[in-house]
Design a protein around this motif. Structure first.
Motif, PDB file in Angstrom:
ATOM      1  N   LYS A  72       0.844  -1.196   0.000  1.00 18.08           N
ATOM      2  CA  LYS A  72       0.000   0.000   0.000  1.00 18.08           C
ATOM      3  C   LYS A  72       0.872   1.236   0.000  1.00 18.08           C
ATOM      4  CE  LYS A  72      -4.097  -1.850   2.260  1.00 18.08           C
ATOM      5  NZ  LYS A  72      -5.113  -1.636   3.297  1.00 18.08           N
ATOM      6  N   MET A  73       0.433   2.219  -0.757  1.00 17.83           N
ATOM      7  CA  MET A  73       1.153   3.483  -0.789  1.00 17.83           C
ATOM      8  C   MET A  73       0.146   4.625  -0.855  1.00 17.83           C
ATOM      9  SD  MET A  73       2.454   3.621  -4.724  1.00 17.83           S
ATOM     10  CE  MET A  73       2.541   5.368  -4.769  1.00 17.83           C
ATOM     11  N   ILE A  74       0.601   5.782  -0.402  1.00 21.75           N
ATOM     12  CA  ILE A  74      -0.237   6.986  -0.441  1.00 21.75           C
ATOM     13  C   ILE A  74       0.507   8.051  -1.226  1.00 21.75           C
ATOM     14  CG2 ILE A  74      -1.359   8.802   0.893  1.00 21.75           C
ATOM     15  CD1 ILE A  74      -1.396   6.851   3.275  1.00 21.75           C
ATOM     16  N   GLU A  75      -0.185   8.643  -2.150  1.00 16.57           N
ATOM     17  CA  GLU A  75       0.330   9.803  -2.866  1.00 16.57           C
ATOM     18  C   GLU A  75      -0.426  11.027  -2.353  1.00 16.57           C
ATOM     19  OE1 GLU A  75       2.801  10.248  -5.536  1.00 16.57           O
ATOM     20  OE2 GLU A  75       3.331   8.502  -4.331  1.00 16.57           O
ATOM     21  N   VAL A  76       0.309  12.009  -1.902  1.00 13.66           N
ATOM     22  CA  VAL A  76      -0.277  13.275  -1.442  1.00 13.66           C
ATOM     23  C   VAL A  76      -0.219  14.217  -2.635  1.00 13.66           C
ATOM     24  CG1 VAL A  76      -0.134  15.130   0.244  1.00 13.66           C
ATOM     25  CG2 VAL A  76       0.540  12.813   0.892  1.00 13.66           C
ATOM     26  N   ASP A  77      -1.369  14.476  -3.216  1.00 16.20           N
ATOM     27  CA  ASP A  77      -1.433  15.200  -4.480  1.00 16.20           C
ATOM     28  C   ASP A  77      -1.713  16.681  -4.268  1.00 16.20           C
ATOM     29  OD1 ASP A  77      -1.011  12.801  -5.795  1.00 16.20           O
ATOM     30  OD2 ASP A  77      -3.153  12.366  -5.891  1.00 16.20           O
ATOM     31  N   GLY A  78      -0.667  17.464  -4.461  1.00 20.02           N
ATOM     32  CA  GLY A  78      -0.798  18.912  -4.395  1.00 20.02           C
ATOM     33  C   GLY A  78      -1.466  19.458  -5.646  1.00 20.02           C
ATOM     34  N   PRO A  79      -1.660  20.761  -5.705  1.00 19.91           N
ATOM     35  CA  PRO A  79      -2.365  21.388  -6.837  1.00 19.91           C
ATOM     36  C   PRO A  79      -1.721  21.109  -8.192  1.00 19.91           C
ATOM     37  CG  PRO A  79      -2.080  22.942  -5.039  1.00 19.91           C
ATOM     38  CD  PRO A  79      -1.310  21.719  -4.675  1.00 19.91           C
ATOM     39  N   LEU A  80      -0.420  20.867  -8.227  1.00 21.58           N
ATOM     40  CA  LEU A  80       0.254  20.647  -9.508  1.00 21.58           C
ATOM     41  C   LEU A  80      -0.032  19.270 -10.100  1.00 21.58           C
ATOM     42  CD1 LEU A  80       3.675  22.344  -8.711  1.00 21.58           C
ATOM     43  CD2 LEU A  80       1.712  23.303  -9.920  1.00 21.58           C
ATOM     44  N   HIS A  81      -0.731  18.402  -9.368  1.00 27.03           N
ATOM     45  CA  HIS A  81      -1.110  17.087  -9.890  1.00 27.03           C
ATOM     46  C   HIS A  81      -2.388  17.148 -10.723  1.00 27.03           C
ATOM     47  CE1 HIS A  81       1.679  14.345  -7.689  1.00 27.03           C
ATOM     48  NE2 HIS A  81       1.782  15.404  -6.910  1.00 27.03           N
ATOM     49  N   PHE A  82      -3.006  18.318 -10.777  1.00 28.60           N
ATOM     50  CA  PHE A  82      -4.288  18.476 -11.454  1.00 28.60           C
ATOM     51  C   PHE A  82      -4.176  19.447 -12.625  1.00 28.60           C
ATOM     52  CE2 PHE A  82      -5.037  17.253  -7.096  1.00 28.60           C
ATOM     53  CZ  PHE A  82      -5.902  16.191  -7.241  1.00 28.60           C
ATOM     54  N   VAL A  83      -5.093  19.316 -13.563  1.00 28.40           N
ATOM     55  CA  VAL A  83      -5.095  20.145 -14.769  1.00 28.40           C
ATOM     56  C   VAL A  83      -5.888  21.424 -14.515  1.00 28.40           C
ATOM     57  CG1 VAL A  83      -5.771  20.248 -17.203  1.00 28.40           C
ATOM     58  CG2 VAL A  83      -4.958  18.093 -16.218  1.00 28.40           C
ATOM     59  N   ASN A  84      -5.208  22.550 -14.612  1.00 25.04           N
ATOM     60  CA  ASN A  84      -5.842  23.876 -14.628  1.00 25.04           C
ATOM     61  C   ASN A  84      -6.976  24.067 -13.618  1.00 25.04           C
ATOM     62  OD1 ASN A  84      -4.116  24.516 -16.709  1.00 25.04           O
ATOM     63  ND2 ASN A  84      -5.584  23.904 -18.278  1.00 25.04           N
ATOM     64  N   ASP A  85      -6.695  23.899 -12.353  1.00 20.38           N
ATOM     65  CA  ASP A  85      -7.684  24.147 -11.300  1.00 20.38           C
ATOM     66  C   ASP A  85      -8.954  23.307 -11.438  1.00 20.38           C
ATOM     67  OD1 ASP A  85      -6.031  26.037 -10.064  1.00 20.38           O
ATOM     68  OD2 ASP A  85      -6.759  27.622 -11.393  1.00 20.38           O
ATOM     69  N   THR A  86      -8.818  22.088 -11.948  1.00 20.35           N
ATOM     70  CA  THR A  86      -9.956  21.171 -12.032  1.00 20.35           C
ATOM     71  C   THR A  86      -9.676  19.992 -11.105  1.00 20.35           C
ATOM     72  OG1 THR A  86      -9.022  19.785 -13.785  1.00 20.35           O
ATOM     73  CG2 THR A  86     -10.247  21.762 -14.480  1.00 20.35           C
ATOM     74  N   HIS A  87     -10.568  19.038 -11.090  1.00 24.26           N
ATOM     75  CA  HIS A  87     -10.348  17.801 -10.342  1.00 24.26           C
ATOM     76  C   HIS A  87      -9.868  16.685 -11.260  1.00 24.26           C
ATOM     77  CE1 HIS A  87     -13.151  19.350  -6.986  1.00 24.26           C
ATOM     78  NE2 HIS A  87     -11.917  19.672  -6.767  1.00 24.26           N
ATOM     79  N   ALA A  88      -9.429  17.045 -12.465  1.00 29.74           N
ATOM     80  CA  ALA A  88      -8.885  16.071 -13.411  1.00 29.74           C
ATOM     81  C   ALA A  88      -7.388  15.921 -13.156  1.00 29.74           C
ATOM     82  CB  ALA A  88      -9.133  16.541 -14.840  1.00 29.74           C
ATOM     83  N   TYR A  89      -6.951  14.685 -12.947  1.00 34.82           N
ATOM     84  CA  TYR A  89      -5.535  14.447 -12.693  1.00 34.82           C
ATOM     85  C   TYR A  89      -4.715  14.700 -13.955  1.00 34.82           C
ATOM     86  CZ  TYR A  89      -5.874  12.586  -7.985  1.00 34.82           C
ATOM     87  OH  TYR A  89      -6.055  12.447  -6.631  1.00 34.82           O
ATOM     88  N   HIS A  90      -3.513  15.238 -13.756  1.00 32.15           N
ATOM     89  CA  HIS A  90      -2.562  15.467 -14.840  1.00 32.15           C
ATOM     90  C   HIS A  90      -2.119  14.106 -15.380  1.00 32.15           C
ATOM     91  CE1 HIS A  90       1.072  16.810 -16.855  1.00 32.15           C
ATOM     92  NE2 HIS A  90       0.598  18.037 -16.773  1.00 32.15           N
ATOM     93  N   ILE A  91      -1.789  14.043 -16.644  1.00 31.43           N
ATOM     94  CA  ILE A  91      -1.435  12.778 -17.291  1.00 31.43           C
ATOM     95  C   ILE A  91      -0.229  12.107 -16.627  1.00 31.43           C
ATOM     96  CG2 ILE A  91       0.025  13.823 -19.085  1.00 31.43           C
ATOM     97  CD1 ILE A  91      -2.390  10.898 -19.621  1.00 31.43           C
ATOM     98  N   LYS A  92       0.728  12.884 -16.110  1.00 31.77           N
ATOM     99  CA  LYS A  92       1.892  12.278 -15.445  1.00 31.77           C
ATOM    100  C   LYS A  92       1.473  11.547 -14.168  1.00 31.77           C
ATOM    101  CE  LYS A  92       4.308  16.102 -15.449  1.00 31.77           C
ATOM    102  NZ  LYS A  92       5.361  17.090 -15.230  1.00 31.77           N
TER     103      LYS A  92
END
Length: 143
Positions: A72-92
């Motif tokens: 098990k792992m946890i990723e803490v996703d800051g704002p840069l993990h998302f596309v343009n202030d949406t809730h869509a995750y960035h492709i990376k």
């Protein structure tokens, strides 16, 4: 100052935009780092065995849970993990999630704007995330 005076108006505007975006990125990183620390404190309070920032080439994993918890792992996703202030995750972020899931990891995510303010609520959020009835999805798009 003399060099700036020689630049065109559009070049000066471009440099100003770059300077401002660098400051915004630094502020976003501070938000993310603070959240990493808060996640670590909640894991300590729950007495869960873990390791922070574990290298799993080519990725660095924010939190790896150890012991009888499985992979098990946890990723803490800051704002840069998302596309343009949406809730869509960035492709990376989507690619990292998919590859690690294919390698057998259960990949959990905590979005920067979905993290409780109070310590007790953080512990409960981690309990629900890690020990809830549904495993994390193999693919990631929105949260």
């Amino acid at each position: 100052p003399f060099v700036m005076a020689k630049l065109s108006q559009s070049a000066r505007q471009y440099l100003l935009m770059i300077q401002q975006s660098a400051v915004e990125k630094l502020e976003l990183t501070r938000v993310s780092s603070k959240q990493h620390y808060q996640v670590e404190l909640a894991l300590k309070d729950l007495e869960l065995p873990y390791a922070m920032e574990v290298l799993h080439t080519p990725y660095e994993i924010d939190v790896v849970l150890r012991g009888k918890l499985g992979y098990k792992m946890i990723e803490v996703d800051g704002p840069l993990h998302f596309v343009n202030d949406t809730h869509a995750y960035h492709i990376k972020t989507q690619l990292k999630h998919r590859l690690l899931a294919k390698l057998g990891w259960q990949v959990y995510h905590i979005a920067w704007d979905d993290w409780p303010d109070r310590t007790h609520n953080r512990q409960e959020a981690l309990r629900r995330l890690l020990f809830g009835s549904s495993p994390p999805p193999a693919e990631l798009s929105y949260y």
